[in-house]
Enzyme design. Structure first.
Site, PDB file in Angstrom:
ATOM      1  N   GLY A   7      -3.136   0.252   2.418  1.00 53.06           N
ATOM      2  CA  GLY A   7      -4.222   0.080   3.570  1.00 53.06           C
ATOM      3  C   GLY A   7      -4.411  -1.258   3.671  1.00 53.06           C
ATOM      4  O   GLY A   7      -4.577  -2.171   2.947  1.00 53.06           O
ATOM      5  N   ARG A  46      -3.546  11.503   7.765  1.00 54.36           N
ATOM      6  CA  ARG A  46      -4.862  11.138   7.586  1.00 54.36           C
ATOM      7  C   ARG A  46      -6.170  11.670   8.154  1.00 54.36           C
ATOM      8  O   ARG A  46      -7.139  11.553   7.810  1.00 54.36           O
ATOM      9  CB  ARG A  46      -4.883   9.740   7.673  1.00 54.36           C
ATOM     10  CG  ARG A  46      -4.911   9.282   9.213  1.00 54.36           C
ATOM     11  CD  ARG A  46      -4.485   7.887   9.724  1.00 54.36           C
ATOM     12  NE  ARG A  46      -5.210   6.792   8.859  1.00 54.36           N
ATOM     13  CZ  ARG A  46      -4.854   5.422   9.242  1.00 54.36           C
ATOM     14  NH1 ARG A  46      -3.836   5.280   9.970  1.00 54.36           N
ATOM     15  NH2 ARG A  46      -5.427   4.544   8.385  1.00 54.36           N
ATOM     16  N   ASP A 105      -1.321  -8.315   7.019  1.00 52.20           N
ATOM     17  CA  ASP A 105      -2.432  -8.291   5.871  1.00 52.20           C
ATOM     18  C   ASP A 105      -2.326  -9.503   5.115  1.00 52.20           C
ATOM     19  O   ASP A 105      -3.263 -10.077   4.706  1.00 52.20           O
ATOM     20  CB  ASP A 105      -2.470  -6.932   5.311  1.00 52.20           C
ATOM     21  CG  ASP A 105      -2.851  -5.625   6.053  1.00 52.20           C
ATOM     22  OD1 ASP A 105      -3.332  -5.880   6.949  1.00 52.20           O
ATOM     23  OD2 ASP A 105      -1.968  -4.767   5.565  1.00 52.20           O
ATOM     24  N   ASP A 141       3.628  -3.364  -0.041  1.00 51.68           N
ATOM     25  CA  ASP A 141       2.642  -4.138   0.808  1.00 51.68           C
ATOM     26  C   ASP A 141       2.104  -5.398   0.283  1.00 51.68           C
ATOM     27  O   ASP A 141       1.385  -6.113   0.911  1.00 51.68           O
ATOM     28  CB  ASP A 141       1.404  -3.041   1.383  1.00 51.68           C
ATOM     29  CG  ASP A 141       1.848  -1.992   2.302  1.00 51.68           C
ATOM     30  OD1 ASP A 141       3.021  -2.342   2.616  1.00 51.68           O
ATOM     31  OD2 ASP A 141       1.042  -1.019   2.308  1.00 51.68           O
TER      32      ASP A 141
END
Length: 428
Positions: free
Chosen positions: A90, A171, A323, A359
């Protein structure tokens, strides 16, 4: 809820406005001060007074949804994959985890379901050192889930191709979609927000629900001296198919620091040009525009511009690089680095993520990072990063691989695609 705090030293530099840099004589500066022959800086502005922060409080707070992730055990289209491993991901929690690894104590605030996926999220983020004490557990809504599809060279019809990946989201109606301004009345969240020197948000949250949008508006309206608010567009077209994206520009313009991908800004606003985007969003102190693998440009409110080329990278997997860049750039801001070094730390963090599965990725040792941040432009341009390590004229020899493989904590003997923990860079 579980938490793992890292104490903030009194000598930790404070973020202030994103153009602020420490004085060359400031003893609290952990990053290199500007000097003749060093990479150029942008104009400095005064740092606003910072609030008193209790010992052990996170310096950074990231708010937004995270989900469980199913990772395929082999490249190729989903219909050909037999086995998946469980991880988490996320945007905001990725940034929180990377900031913590970069020496910036961080918290993640969100909601998860009262299910195994939610427990996995909390466990993994706690293990990374992220404070999750203000995460609410929803007994009625599930934790969101997405599947990652990884391209390869299988020759199968729907193979995405080497170096490419696609995310498939499940989601709708998740626990995080119930985030709302009521969060501000929660004592645990209020404590973290009151002590934060950096608040990081993204456009993903605005697309989840009306309540999530209202929360972003409330957080952006709650301006506090000494707290920097960063906002990453994180454009996700699929999330906006049933929602009005015209709510986004006022949110972006209300931040202190705005992070935009040139390609996503082109899709969302009709331009990816840094100067045009600066005109579109006049209020933030700094607008940072990432032009994929080519260049990142930071434009100050007064029009001063600093650009830095991306590093040459042998890409393993593209997911998570944005990110990672955000975390590197924000960590450089917290450390008081000049604008060029902030951009370089963002590039380096993104490059390490590009050469790892999953990630999250870790940076090389601090001395290697500092050498690259201080490199002459020609040496920076000659630097190469791959899964085998870093080769650069400023390093005496090629580095060891940036990341390693660890055994999965959940048992079964499967290899964990996430890198093992590395020493924090610039730890306060």
């Amino acid at each position: 809820m579980p938490r793992q705090d890292a104490a903030a030293s009194p000598g930790t530099p404070l973020p202030g406005r994103p153009t602020a840099a420490p004085s060359a004589t400031d003893p609290s500066a952990t990053g290199p001060a500007s000097s003749a022959g060093a990479p150029g800086t942008g104009p400095a502005t005064a740092t606003p007074p910072a609030p008193a922060v209790p010992a052990g409080s996170p310096l950074a707070v990231c708010v937004g949804e995270s989900m469980a992730v199913l990772l395929p055990d082999r490249p190729g289209p989903l219909e050909s994959v037999e086995h998946f491993s469980l991880s988490v991901g996320g945007a905001e929690s990725n940034v929180a985890g990377a900031l913590t690894a970069l020496g910036v104590p961080s918290a993640w605030i969100s909601r998860v379901g009262d299910d195994g996926f939610g427990r996995r999220l909390l466990g993994e983020l706690t293990a990374r050192g992220v404070d999750v004490s203000a995460v609410a557990v929803d007994p009625h809504r599930p934790t969101g889930l997405y599947l990652k599809e990884v391209g390869g060279s299988t020759g199968e019809r729907h193979d995405l191709g080497p170096g490419r990946s696609r995310l498939h989201y499940h989601r709708r109606g998740s626990a995080a979609a119930a985030l709302s301004p009521a969060l501000l009345d929660d004592p645990a969240a209020a404590r973290l927000l009151a002590g934060a020197r950096l608040l990081h948000l993204s456009g993903i949250t605005a697309a989840l629900s009306d309540d999530c949008l209202a929360l972003l508006r409330a957080l952006l309206a709650d301006r506090r001296p000494g707290r920097l608010v960063s906002f990453d567009l994180n454009w996700r077209p699929a999330l906006w198919r049933e929602r009005d994206p015209s709510v986004l520009p006022p949110l972006l313009d209300a931040a202190d620091l705005l992070l935009l991908g040139a390609d996503e800004a082109e899709t969302a606003f009709g331009t990816g040009d840094p100067l045009e985007l600066r005109r579109r969003f006049p209020s933030p102190a700094t607008v940072v525009v990432k032009d994929a693998a080519r260049l990142v440009t930071a434009v100050e409110r007064d029009g001063a511009t600093v650009s830095e080329p991306a590093l040459a990278v042998e890409v393993v997997e593209a997911t998570g690089a944005g990110d990672a860049f955000a975390a590197g750039y924000l960590a450089g801001t917290v450390r008081g680095l000049d604008q060029r070094r902030r951009l370089r730390l963002g590039h380096l963090s993104a490059a390490c993520a590009l050469t790892a599965h999953g990630d999250q990725a870790e940076l090389p040792p601090a001395e290697v990072v500092e050498a690259l941040l201080d490199a002459a432009p020609e040496d920076w341009a000659a630097t190469r990063i791959s899964a085998d390590g870093i080769v650069s004229p400023v390093l005496p020899a090629p580095t060891a691989p940036v990341h390693t493989t660890a055994t999965a904590a959940t048992g079964g003997g499967a290899a964990d695609p996430r890198p093992a923990a590395a020493p924090a860079l610039g730890a306060p």
